[in-house]
Design an enzyme around this catalytic site. Structure first.
Site, mmCIF file in Angstrom:
data_model
loop_
_atom_site.group_PDB
_atom_site.id
_atom_site.type_symbol
_atom_site.label_atom_id
_atom_site.label_comp_id
_atom_site.label_asym_id
_atom_site.label_seq_id
_atom_site.Cartn_x
_atom_site.Cartn_y
_atom_site.Cartn_z
ATOM 1 N N GLU A 147 -10.531 -3.913 -1.637
ATOM 2 C CA GLU A 147 -11.416 -3.573 -2.219
ATOM 3 C C GLU A 147 -12.712 -4.033 -2.981
ATOM 4 O OE1 GLU A 147 -9.327 -1.220 -4.856
ATOM 5 O OE2 GLU A 147 -7.742 0.027 -3.724
ATOM 6 N N GLU A 266 -1.474 0.563 2.629
ATOM 7 C CA GLU A 266 -0.914 1.829 2.261
ATOM 8 C C GLU A 266 -0.587 3.672 2.362
ATOM 9 O OE1 GLU A 266 -3.483 0.868 -1.206
ATOM 10 O OE2 GLU A 266 -3.728 -1.418 -0.666
ATOM 11 N N SER A 615 21.362 39.198 23.506
ATOM 12 C CA SER A 615 21.780 39.508 21.986
ATOM 13 C C SER A 615 21.852 39.709 21.145
ATOM 14 C CB SER A 615 19.585 38.877 21.585
ATOM 15 O OG SER A 615 19.896 38.072 20.580
HETATM 16 C C1 XIL Z 1 -2.510 2.186 -7.318
HETATM 17 C C2 XIL Z 1 -1.345 2.261 -7.769
HETATM 18 O O1 XIL Z 1 -0.415 3.115 -7.300
HETATM 19 C C3 XIL Z 1 -0.611 3.102 -9.293
HETATM 20 O O2 XIL Z 1 0.466 3.022 -9.336
HETATM 21 C C4 XIL Z 1 -2.273 2.381 -9.979
HETATM 22 O O3 XIL Z 1 -2.002 3.319 -11.006
HETATM 23 C C5 XIL Z 1 -2.791 2.469 -9.483
HETATM 24 O O4 XIL Z 1 -3.131 1.762 -8.027
HETATM 25 N N1 XIL Z 1 -5.189 0.766 -3.387
HETATM 26 C C6 XIL Z 1 -4.290 0.164 -3.429
HETATM 27 C C7 XIL Z 1 -3.142 -0.009 -4.105
HETATM 28 O O5 XIL Z 1 -4.645 -1.192 -3.919
HETATM 29 O O6 XIL Z 1 -2.892 -0.919 -5.171
HETATM 30 C C8 XIL Z 1 -3.415 1.165 -5.320
HETATM 31 O O7 XIL Z 1 -2.392 1.924 -6.016
HETATM 32 C C9 XIL Z 1 -3.916 2.432 -4.949
HETATM 33 C C10 XIL Z 1 -5.344 2.112 -3.918
#
Ligand code: XIL
Length: 712
Positions: A147, A266, A615
Site C-alpha cells: 500500500e 485479499e 402435482s
Molecule cells: C487487516 C486485518 O485483517 C485486520 O485484522 C487489522 O486490524 C487491519 O488489517 N490490507 C491489508 C491487510 O494488506 O493486512 C489488512 O488486514 C486489510 C487491508
C-alpha cells in the site's frame, strides 16, 4: 440433484472437492488466518480441505512481530508457520513493509528524535532478514511492500499552504523520510534474504483507473531500474456490485505488461457498496442476509473467478481474506466470505468450486428470437435454439436486477447495467426445454417482467418463458386443422359459499347434428397444482392445442376436458400431510359434475369420466378417485404421486391408470409403481418426460400420452 432432493433437506455446500483441488490446473487458493483458525480442530479441517496457501492475517506484520527494537513476538507467527509446515501448506509472507501496523520505532532514536534514512534502512534490513530467514522454508511469496501508492482523489493537494499536483505516493512516514527509495530498498533486502521467493508489491483499489496507473508506473520504474519486483498483488477487497468484469480485466491485462505473476491477495466481497483498504462502517453481530443479497454475492464471485481463470497464465494465487464471515475484518454483518459465521459453507463456495471450464468461454448461438410468451411488440426476453434465455429490463435507478431463472438451483440470473443504462443478462447455460414461470427481483422487491404475458403459478400471476423443445410440434398451433374452443363456466358452490370457475375444452364439431342427433362426449376432469388455478391448463398447459392436434391426427376420438379451480392456493406449505381434498371433492362431485352434465353434451357415466391432475392436483385425484371409484373410470397422476395396488379395493373399478413425471423428478418411483400395478393386473401406463423437472412440459407430455388411452 433432483428438485425433490433439494426441497427435502438442506444442502451441504462443502460436499465435493476442496477449492484447491478444483483449481489445481489454475492457481493456488489461499486464506488469511488468525489464532483460532489454526487451533480449533474443525476450522483446521476446513483449511486443510479447501486451501493450499495460507497468509497470517496479522501475526507477521512488523508492528505485531517486532513491536520494539530487539523485541520479537514469534509465538503466534510460529504457530501459524508450524501448522502450515505440518500440513504441507505453503505460505504467503504478509507483509514486510507497510505504513500501517508498522514497527514505528524504526523512525526514531531512543530519545524520540527522528533518525536518518540510513538508520531506518539498517533497521528495516535487519527486520526483513530476520523474518525471511525464519520462515522462508515455508513461504513461496512475500508481500514486500504494502500500500505505498496514494488513493484516487483530487488531482491536486495542499502542501505547506500551496496547491501542488498530488503525489502518486501515499504520504507515509516511510515516503516522507526516504521518497520512493524505501520501496527499492525493501525489495533489495528481501531478495538478499530469499534469492528464490516471489517478491510482490501489494495494494488495494487496483482496478480504479487512477490508482491502477500509479501502481503500473511505480512498478515499471522500479523494474526498469533493476529492483527485484516479481509480481503485483491485487488485494481484492471488493463488493457485490463492484468491480465489473471489464474493470477487473483492464487491471489484470495492464499489469501483465510488466509482470508475469499476479496474486489476488485479499479477496472478500462486502454486501454494501464500499470497497478498498479502509473500513467505513460498523461491525456487529450477524444479522440474517436477504436471499437476494446472497444471490448477488454468488454471482459476483462467479464472475470474478471466471476472469481469474481466464487469466491463469498470470494469476498464480487467489487468497480469501479470512476464513469465515465470523473472522472477517469487515465485520460479520457484511457476510463477505464463502463460509458463514458458523463456518458453514455458503452456496458461494459451490459456485466458485463447481465451475464448468467448457462454459467459461462459451458464446451462445446467435439465433435469438423473442420469447413466444411475450406481449405484442416486445423484443425481450429472447431465447435461442440451444435453450439460453436473455433478458433486458429498463430500471435506470435500480441497484440490482435479478431474474429468478437460473441454473443449478442458484438464485437466478443476475443482470448488469450496460453502457446505455439498461439491465441485461443471459442465463449461464441452456435451460430445461418447455415453459418456466419467472419474476424479477429489483432491489429486493418482486416484480413481473413487462416483456411477457402473465401466467398464474405460485399463487400469483408470474412472467413466463418458453424454451424450445425437440418435440414442441405436439403443442404448437397448426393452421391446417380445425380448432376446438374453451368456455368459462361459472357456478354457485353451496359448500364453499362462493362462485367457482371452470374452463371447459369443447372439441371442434361439438354440438353438430349427425343423423338427426347431437353427439355426446366423454369428459376428463383435469386438475392443476398447488400454486395454479383454472387458467393454467388452458394457457401454459396448452391443453386445447394438444387436444386439437391429437384429434386432427386421428390419434384420439374427441372428448371434453373440464379444468376447474381445485381450491389449492390457500393451502399452507408444510401441512401437506394433513391434506384430505374433502372440500374439493364436494365441489367437484356434488356441484361441478352436475352442472357440466346439465349444460354440456356429456356421456354422464363413470366409464365416460376420467380424473387426472398434476402435482397437488395429482394428490386430489388420488384421494378422490380412491374414495369415489363409482364416479371415475380412468385415473391419472402427473408428477402427483403413485397408486399402490393394495390401495385399490376393487380391481375392476378402474379401466386405466396413468402415472408420469419428469426425468429430473422421481422416475424410479414412477417406473416401479407402474410395474407393480401391471403385475397386479391393472391396465397401467407410465411416462418419464426426458430432460424436464416439475414443470409444464412434463405435464403437457403426460396429457398427450394419457389422452390416447382414455375412454377405450
Ligand atoms: C487487516 C486485518 O485483517 C485486520 O485484522 C487489522 O486490524 C487491519 O488489517 N490490507 C491489508 C491487510 O494488506 O493486512 C489488512 O488486514 C486489510 C487491508
Amino acid at each position: 440433484m433432483s428438485a425433490s432432493a433439494q426441497w427435502g433437506r438442506p444442502v451441504d455446500f462443502s460436499e465435493g472437492p476442496g477449492l484447491k483441488d478444483a483449481y489445481k490446473d489454475y492457481f493456488t487458493i489461499g486464506v488469511a488466518v488468525n489464532k483460532t483458525n489454526v487451533s480449533d480442530p474443525a476450522q483446521m479441517e476446513i483449511i486443510k480441505k479447501q486451501f493450499n496457501s495460507v497468509t497470517a492475517e496479522n501475526a507477521w506484520k512488523p508492528g505485531e512481530i517486532h513491536p520494539k527494537e530487539g523485541v520479537w513476538n514469534f509465538g503466534l507467527a510460529d504457530s501459524i508457520a508450524n501448522f502450515c509446515r505440518e500440513n504441507g501448506i505453503k505460505m504467503r509472507g504478509h507483509c514486510l513493509c507497510w505504513h500501517s501496523q508498522f514497527a514505528d520505532w524504526m523512525f526514531t532514536d531512543k530519545k524520540g528524535k527522528p533518525v536518518k534514512k540510513e538508520v531506518f534502512y539498517e533497521r528495516l534490513r535487519e527486520h526483513i532478514h530476520t523474518v525471511v530467514n525464519r520462515y522462508k522454508d515455508v513461504v513461496y511469496a512475500w508481500d514486500v511492500v504494502n500500500e505505498a501508492m496514494a488513493d484516487d482523489g483530487r488531482p491536486f493537494e495542499f502542501v505547506d499552504g500551496k496547491m501542488v499536483p498530488a503525489s502518486p505516493y501515499r504520504q507515509s512516514r516511510h515516503f516522507k523520510l526516504c521518497g520512493d527509495e524505501f520501496i527499492a530498498k525493501a525489495f533489495e533486502f528481501a531478495r538478499e534474504a530469499d534469492p528464490t521467493g516471489v517478491l510482490i508489491y501489494n495494494d488495494y483499489s487496483t482496478v480504479d483507473p487512477g490508482k491502477r496507473e500509479r501502481i503500473y508506473n511505480m512498478v515499471k520504474k522500479m523494474k526498469d531500474a533493476g529492483v527485484p519486483i516479481d509480481g503485483i498483488g491485487m488485494q481484492g477487497h471488493y463488493n457485490i456490485y463492484f468491480p465489473d468484469e471489464e474493470q477487473l480485466e483492464k487491471a489484470i491485462t495492464r499489469f501483465k505488461e510488466i509482470v508475469n505473476i499476479i496474486h489476488i491477495t485479499e479477496l472478500d466481497l462486502r454486501t454494501n457498496t464500499e470497497s478498498g483498504g479502509q473500513l467505513m462502517f460498523a461491525r456487529g453481530e450477524a444479522k440474517p442476509q436477504a436471499p437476494y443479497i446472497g444471490t448477488l454475492q454468488e454471482d459476483q464471485y462467479n464472475r470474478l473467478f471466471r476472469i481469474f481463470r481466464k487469466h491463469k497464465d498470470v494469476i498464480k494465487n487467489v487468497t480469501f481474506w479470512n476464513l469465515s464471515d465470523k473472522d472477517s475484518w469487515l465485520g460479520v454483518n457484511n457476510h463477505p466470505l464463502p463460509f458463514d459465521e458458523n463456518f458453514k459453507a455458503k452456496r458461494s463456495l459451490a459456485v466458485i468450486r463447481d465451475f464448468d471450464a467448457k462454459a467459461d468461454n462459451y458464446v451462445p448461438k446467435n439465433d435469438w428470437v423473442p420469447n413466444p410468451m411475450n406481449q405484442p411488440g416486445q423484443e425481450y426476453p429472447q431465447v435461442n435454439s440451444e435453450g439460453f434465455a436473455r433478458f433486458r429490463v429498463v430500471a435506470p435507478d435500480a441497484k440490482s436486477v435479478i431474474v429468478s431463472l437460473g441454473l443449478g438451483g442458484r438464485g437466478g440470473t443476475v443482470l448488469r447495467k450496460n453502457k446505455d443504462g439498461v439491465w441485461v443478462g443471459t442465463t449461464e447455460g441452456p435451460m430445461d426445454p418447455g415453459f418456466h414461470y419467472y419474476h424479477l427481483t429489483i432491489d429486493g422487491g418482486v416484480f413481473n417482467d413487462p416483456g411477457t404475458h402473465n401466467y398464474f403459478g405460485s399463487c400469483r400471476w408470474e412472467s413466463g418463458i418458453e424454451i424450445p423443445a425437440p418435440d414442441q410440434d405436439f403443442y404448437a398451433w397448426r393452421k391446417d386443422i380445425p380448432h376446438g374452443n374453451i368456455q368459462q363456466v361459472n357456478f354457485w358452490s353451496e359448500s364453499t359459499g362462493k362462485m367457482q370457475t371452470a374452463n371447459v375444452y369443447l372439441p371442434y364439431g361439438y354440438g353438430k347434428v349427425v343423423k338427426g342427433k347431437q353427439e355426446r362426449y366423454p369428459v376428463l376432469y383435469l386438475q392443476h397444482g398447488w400454486g395454479e388455478n383454472e387458467t393454467s391448463w388452458p394457457v401454459q398447459g396448452k391443453a386445447g392445442i394438444i387436444m386439437d392436434n391429437l384429434i386432427a391426427d386421428g390419434k384420439i376420438k374427441p372428448f371434453i376436458i373440464v379444468m376447474a379451480y381445485g381450491l389449492t392456493n390457500d393451502f399452507k406449505f408444510g401441512t401437506i400431510g394433513k391434506f384430505t381434498a374433502e372440500e374439493f371433492e364436494k365441489v367437484l362431485i356434488d356441484e361441478l359434475i352436475p352442472v357440466i352434465d346439465k349444460q354440456f353434451l356429456t356421456k354422464p357415466d363413470k366409464w365416460n369420466r376420467a380424473m387426472a391432475g398434476l402435482s397437488m392436483g395429482g394428490m386430489e385425484t388420488k384421494l378422490i378417485t380412491l374414495r369415489r371409484p363409482e364416479v371415475f373410470g380412468y385415473w391419472g397422476l402427473l408428477s402427483g404421486g403413485q397408486y399402490a395396488p393394495e390401495e385399490i379395493k376393487d380391481p375392476k373399478c378402474v379401466k386405466y391408470i396413468f402415472e408420469g413425471c419428469g426425468s429430473k423428478e422421481n422416475p424410479d418411483g414412477i417406473n416401479k409403481s407402474v410395474e407393480s400395478l401391471k403385475a397386479a393386473g391393472f391396465n397401467a401406463e407410465g411416462l418419464i418426460s426426458e430432460g424436464t423437472a416439475h414443470e409444464f412440459l412434463t405435464w403437457r407430455r403426460c396429457l398427450e400420452k394419457m389422452a390416447q388411452s382414455l375412454f377405450k
